[in-house]
Scaffold this active site. Structure first.
Site, mmCIF file in Angstrom:
data_model
loop_
_atom_site.group_PDB
_atom_site.id
_atom_site.type_symbol
_atom_site.label_atom_id
_atom_site.label_comp_id
_atom_site.label_asym_id
_atom_site.label_seq_id
_atom_site.Cartn_x
_atom_site.Cartn_y
_atom_site.Cartn_z
ATOM 1 N N VAL A 148 0.844 -1.195 0.000
ATOM 2 C CA VAL A 148 0.000 0.000 0.000
ATOM 3 C C VAL A 148 0.882 1.248 0.000
ATOM 4 C CG1 VAL A 148 -2.029 -1.049 1.086
ATOM 5 C CG2 VAL A 148 -0.242 -0.062 2.524
ATOM 6 N N ARG A 186 4.195 2.364 -2.536
ATOM 7 C CA ARG A 186 4.321 2.803 -3.923
ATOM 8 C C ARG A 186 4.728 1.580 -4.735
ATOM 9 N NH1 ARG A 186 1.733 6.274 -2.730
ATOM 10 N NH2 ARG A 186 1.960 8.529 -2.865
ATOM 11 N N GLU A 215 1.323 2.921 -12.936
ATOM 12 C CA GLU A 215 -0.135 3.086 -12.899
ATOM 13 C C GLU A 215 -0.608 4.003 -14.026
ATOM 14 O OE1 GLU A 215 -1.056 4.504 -8.965
ATOM 15 O OE2 GLU A 215 0.054 2.860 -8.061
ATOM 16 N N HIS A 260 -5.041 1.822 -6.678
ATOM 17 C CA HIS A 260 -4.509 2.888 -5.822
ATOM 18 C C HIS A 260 -5.646 3.592 -5.080
ATOM 19 C CE1 HIS A 260 -0.892 5.831 -5.349
ATOM 20 N NE2 HIS A 260 -1.563 5.689 -4.240
#
Lengths: 313, 314
Positions: free
Chosen positions: B239, B241, B270, B288
């Site tokens: 959780v 990067r 992402e 995310h």
């Protein structure tokens, strides 16, 4: 012991079935249609029945087994067993408490988070490639919410303990208020539902708790409320639940059990605020093995004339 | 009248902007620079806003507050970002000009910690896989094992014991997990076992949870060696990067069963996610979304609004 006859009437872990086969003379009537044939040939020799959440001896079956001494259930819930009849006939009953408490409590928190934070939907969102089009929507925070527990037994208490780690407030409904409990008690399920954000069903299924989650309770829980059922499908009036979810009168649901398992209400499939599980409950290899060992150990103790490990009756 | 409200130049825009605008439209005149292709001075002209009227900026990493932007606004006094980091703001230039920089604190730590626990339980108990399975047909077949594993007694190695790591630890302790950690420095106020070496932490853990910021030192902190040390029964939750993990190696390890599973809220590139993960049942993927809750967004809006209030009233 190989000559002792045992009847299996519910689905159990393959390991348990294998061991029962090894140690005893095992007959199977998991499918009710098999019952008649088994009874015709072996009714007078069967001394034990092994049950589970999917099937247990009702009054008729107990009556049909004159040599029945013990029913050992591969589950903690014994709603499939006619306990009254067992008591009358002096038949012992054992279940599998405690070994699955932690798992079920872990799963319950997982279900709550999955519904509130839309974890399954988020996973679908990524797998489908939709994330490239934009972020997923806002979801609902779990920490700090109020958890209502229906049935503050072993499982309910274990759920509460975990929820406290998320700074949740805990309230409960029980047949009787628990004087030692630090949690807030509500004397009715409707009041509990009106005062919590997430309602967890964690009580045994009895005639009194059948459809304990009805339209009134669901409406009290409301359009922002979430229902989590890790008890038995029959705790919930399923058609009422489905219409409440479709109409938006209930905010969401996480269900591990259903009224007519393995039937699952199709209307819920497309709802992003609903998480459905195929009755995984105690589904860890460790737990199911421990449950199986408990069934075997109870039977062994009984036939050796030793005290039962986890007797209910 | 619009022109009497203080001007707020918006860059990004921040994810919370729709919410912020709906709650505070009575307080500011929004200048939505994020939707313009013009250079800033021309954009302000089209808005009939004199550069000296702009004293405040609301931004996020999508659109950097560069020295050029700052120099175009001689009256600029406050820059607020809806993130913890301020890498996208020329903070040196802000310092030179006495411009206040406001970032988020740890308002969203509980939400991110909730996400970490959610992902962990999902991987352990196959909740998302179960939901997929149950919604396939109106009669579910027996759910095949091996399946879950309870959290109690599991050794959880937290990489980065900051606010988020601390909230994760607190939650997992309630599940009777054994908490250990790796951080830049040992924290004397916690009793959890400290590992100065991540490979050692992984060797002694059943679960690794990544909660640290991404820096030059932490890039690929979870590499192949760490994953092999974690082992075939191990689960990774990220959780933090995406680039904290060597993603290519992670995919290989997951496909080959070198680790048991992973719960991932962040990825190296992402919103691109390695397609090989889409067919795996032992991973749970999240876009995310660790801090994307209504509560969190409302907290962020309030924090920013309070900072602006204090600034405009002083």
């Amino acid at each position: 012991m190989g000559s002792i006859s045992i009847l299996l009437v519910g689905k159990v872990l393959p390991y348990l079935e294998q061991e029962l086969d090894k140690r005893y003379n095992l007959f199977r009537a998991i499918d009710p249609s098999q019952r008649a044939a088994v009874l015709r040939d072996h009714a007078s020799s069967i001394r034990a029945v092994v049950a589970s959440s999917s099937g247990g001896p009702d009054a008729a079956l107990i009556e049909a087994l004159p040599k029945l001494e013990i029913v050992s259930s591969f589950s903690v819930g014994v709603d499939r067993i006619d306990l009254q009849k067992c008591k009358e006939k002096g038949v012992r009953v054992t279940n599998t408490p405690d070994v699955l408490t932690d798992e079920v409590a872990d799963l319950t928190i997982g279900l709550i988070l999955a519904v509130l934070r839309r974890i399954c939907e988020c996973d679908r969102y990524v797998r489908s490639g939709n994330w490239k089009k934009g972020d997923y929507k806002l979801t609902t925070k779990f920490s700090g919410k109020t958890l209502g527990i229906l049935g503050l037994g072993r499982i309910g208490a274990a759920v509460a303990k975990r929820a406290e780690g998320f700074d949740c407030s805990i309230c409960y409904y029980s047949r009787n208020e628990k004087p030692d409990s630090k949690y807030k008690y509500y004397p009715s399920v409707v009041e509990l539902a009106s005062n919590c954000d997430v309602l967890v069903v964690a009580c045994p299924l009895t005639p009194e708790t059948h459809h304990i989650i009805n339209r009134e309770v669901i409406n009290a829980l409301g359009p922002k409320g979430v229902l989590i059922n890790i008890g038995r499908g029959k705790h919930v009036d399923e058609p009422e639940l489905v219409s409440a979810l479709l109409e938006g009168r209930l905010g969401g649901a996480g269900l591990d059990v259903f009224e007519k398992e393995p039937h699952v209400p199709e209307e819920l499939f497309g709802l992003e605020n609903v998480v459905l599980l195929p009755h995984v409950g105690s589904a860890t290899v460790e737990t199911r093995t421990a449950m199986a060992d408990l069934v075997l150990d109870n039977l062994e103790a009984h036939f050796l004339g030793k005290p039962l490990l986890t007797p209910l009756v | 009248m619009d022109s009497e409200l203080p001007a707020l130049l918006v860059l990004g825009p921040p994810m919370v902007f729709n919410l912020f605008q709906s709650h505070y439209s009575h307080k500011y005149r929004f200048l939505n620079f994020f939707s313009s292709h013009l250079p800033l001075p021309q954009f302000l002209q089209t808005q009939h806003a004199h550069p000296t009227s702009v004293r405040a900026i609301l931004c996020n990493p999508r659109q950097p507050v560069t020295a050029d932007v700052i120099r175009s606004l001689p009256s600029l006094g406050i820059v607020a970002t809806t993130t913890v980091g301020a890498d996208h703001i020329d903070t040196a230039e802000c310092r030179r000009r006495g411009i206040q920089v406001v970032t988020l604190g740890s308002q969203f730590a509980p939400d991110v910690a909730d996400m970490a626990v959610a992902l962990l339980i999902d991987v352990m108990f196959k909740i998302s896989a179960g939901d997929r399975f149950a919604k396939k047909s109106i009669h579910f077949k027996p759910w095949s094992f091996p399946s879950g594993s309870k959290l109690g007694g599991k050794r959880v190695g937290i990489i980065g014991l900051g606010r988020i790591g601390g909230e994760v630890a607190k939650r997992l302790e309630a599940f009777d997990c054994i908490i250990m950690y790796h951080s830049r420095n040992k924290n004397p106020s916690v009793s959890y076992t400290f590992y100065s070496n991540v490979v050692d932490l992984a060797s002694n853990s059943d679960v690794l949870v990544l909660c640290c910021p991404l820096t030059e030192q932490t890039k690929y902190i979870v590499n192949k060696e760490v994953m092999l040390a974690l082992g075939k029964g191990g689960i990774i939750v990220n959780v933090g990067r995406g680039a904290l993990i060597d993603e290519k190696e992670l995919v290989q390890c997951l496909m080959k069963g070198e680790i048991r599973g992973a719960g991932l809220d962040v990825f190296e590139n992402e919103p691109n996610v390695p397609k090989e993960l889409f067919s795996l049942d032992n991973v749970v993927l999240s876009p995310h979304a660790g801090a994307i809750t209504l509560d969190c967004f409302m907290d962020a809006c309030e924090h920013v609004a309070k900072s602006f209030d204090a600034f405009f009233s002083s």
